[in-house]
Write an enzyme that holds these catalytic residues in place. Structure first.
Site, PDB file in Angstrom:
ATOM      1  N   HIS A 181     -18.578  51.229   5.801  1.00  0.00           N
ATOM      2  CA  HIS A 181     -17.692  51.552   4.687  1.00  0.00           C
ATOM      3  C   HIS A 181     -18.308  50.940   3.428  1.00  0.00           C
ATOM      4  O   HIS A 181     -19.081  49.985   3.503  1.00  0.00           O
ATOM      5  CB  HIS A 181     -16.299  50.979   4.914  1.00  0.00           C
ATOM      6  CG  HIS A 181     -15.504  51.744   5.914  1.00  0.00           C
ATOM      7  ND1 HIS A 181     -14.133  51.605   6.021  1.00  0.00           N
ATOM      8  CD2 HIS A 181     -15.858  52.662   6.850  1.00  0.00           C
ATOM      9  CE1 HIS A 181     -13.683  52.404   6.985  1.00  0.00           C
ATOM     10  NE2 HIS A 181     -14.706  53.052   7.501  1.00  0.00           N
ATOM     11  N   CYS A 188      -9.628  50.150   3.389  1.00  0.00           N
ATOM     12  CA  CYS A 188      -8.906  50.490   4.614  1.00  0.00           C
ATOM     13  C   CYS A 188      -8.155  49.285   5.165  1.00  0.00           C
ATOM     14  O   CYS A 188      -8.597  48.147   5.068  1.00  0.00           O
ATOM     15  CB  CYS A 188      -9.863  51.061   5.663  1.00  0.00           C
ATOM     16  SG  CYS A 188     -11.090  49.907   6.305  1.00  0.00           S
ATOM     17  N   CYS A 190     -11.647  46.864   6.004  1.00  0.00           N
ATOM     18  CA  CYS A 190     -12.202  46.354   4.747  1.00  0.00           C
ATOM     19  C   CYS A 190     -11.250  45.422   4.015  1.00  0.00           C
ATOM     20  O   CYS A 190     -11.681  44.438   3.409  1.00  0.00           O
ATOM     21  CB  CYS A 190     -12.619  47.520   3.858  1.00  0.00           C
ATOM     22  SG  CYS A 190     -14.030  48.413   4.551  1.00  0.00           S
ATOM     23  N   GLU A 205     -17.089  49.081   0.921  1.00  0.00           N
ATOM     24  CA  GLU A 205     -16.781  47.682   0.662  1.00  0.00           C
ATOM     25  C   GLU A 205     -17.561  46.773   1.618  1.00  0.00           C
ATOM     26  O   GLU A 205     -18.071  45.735   1.213  1.00  0.00           O
ATOM     27  CB  GLU A 205     -15.274  47.410   0.815  1.00  0.00           C
ATOM     28  CG  GLU A 205     -14.401  48.266  -0.073  1.00  0.00           C
ATOM     29  CD  GLU A 205     -13.955  49.578   0.569  1.00  0.00           C
ATOM     30  OE1 GLU A 205     -12.939  50.110   0.109  1.00  0.00           O
ATOM     31  OE2 GLU A 205     -14.622  50.059   1.516  1.00  0.00           O
TER      32      GLU A 205
END
Length: 145
Positions: free
Chosen positions: A51, A76, A86, A53
């Protein structure tokens, strides 16, 4: 640069994501308390399960006290592909603020990242006027019918 400028950069990074039919294209930038960029990343940049981040946090060195994470999509709060979502990674890193453009649609998981961050004492700011920029690299996921 102000919050909108950093968030626009995160939205531009999302355009660099390899396409996916099962995950959003997201960009993220981490800025320290002095307003200097610390790291950046985008979804699937180095690994098909990364992801944005997560990728940016992996590149950040030193403590992130006072830092702001700019993400095109709400971080998320639930994740199937990794142990921690995240939002929890951001809390663990010690960032003080998160600014995002687009609240996570419930296409893959319920968007609970903002609630997790707020409950942990992280300041959360949504700039919905930039949500259109964040949605653009994801239009293939949002088509109906």
């Amino acid at each position: 640069m102000d919050d909108a400028g950093w968030l626009r950069l995160a939205c531009e990074l999302a355009r660099r994501c390899p396409p996916s039919g099962t995950a959003f294209s997201v960009g993220a930038v981490i800025v320290d308390a002095r307003g200097r960029e610390v790291a950046r990343g985008f979804s699937r940049e180095d690994d098909p399960f990364d992801h944005a981040e997560e990728a940016a946090l992996a590149r950040a060195t030193g403590g992130l006290g006072g830092a702001t994470v700019y993400s095109s999509l709400e971080p998320c709060g639930h994740r199937a592909s990794r142990d921690l979502p995240c939002a929890e990674l951001i809390v663990a890193a010690g960032a003080a603020r998160v600014v995002f453009a687009w609240r996570e649609p419930s296409l893959f998981a319920e968007g609970t990242g903002a609630e997790i961050l707020t409950a942990a004492g992280v300041e959360v700011t949504e700039l919905p006027e930039l949500a259109g920029l964040a949605r653009e690299p994801n239009t293939h996921l949002l088509r109906t019918g």
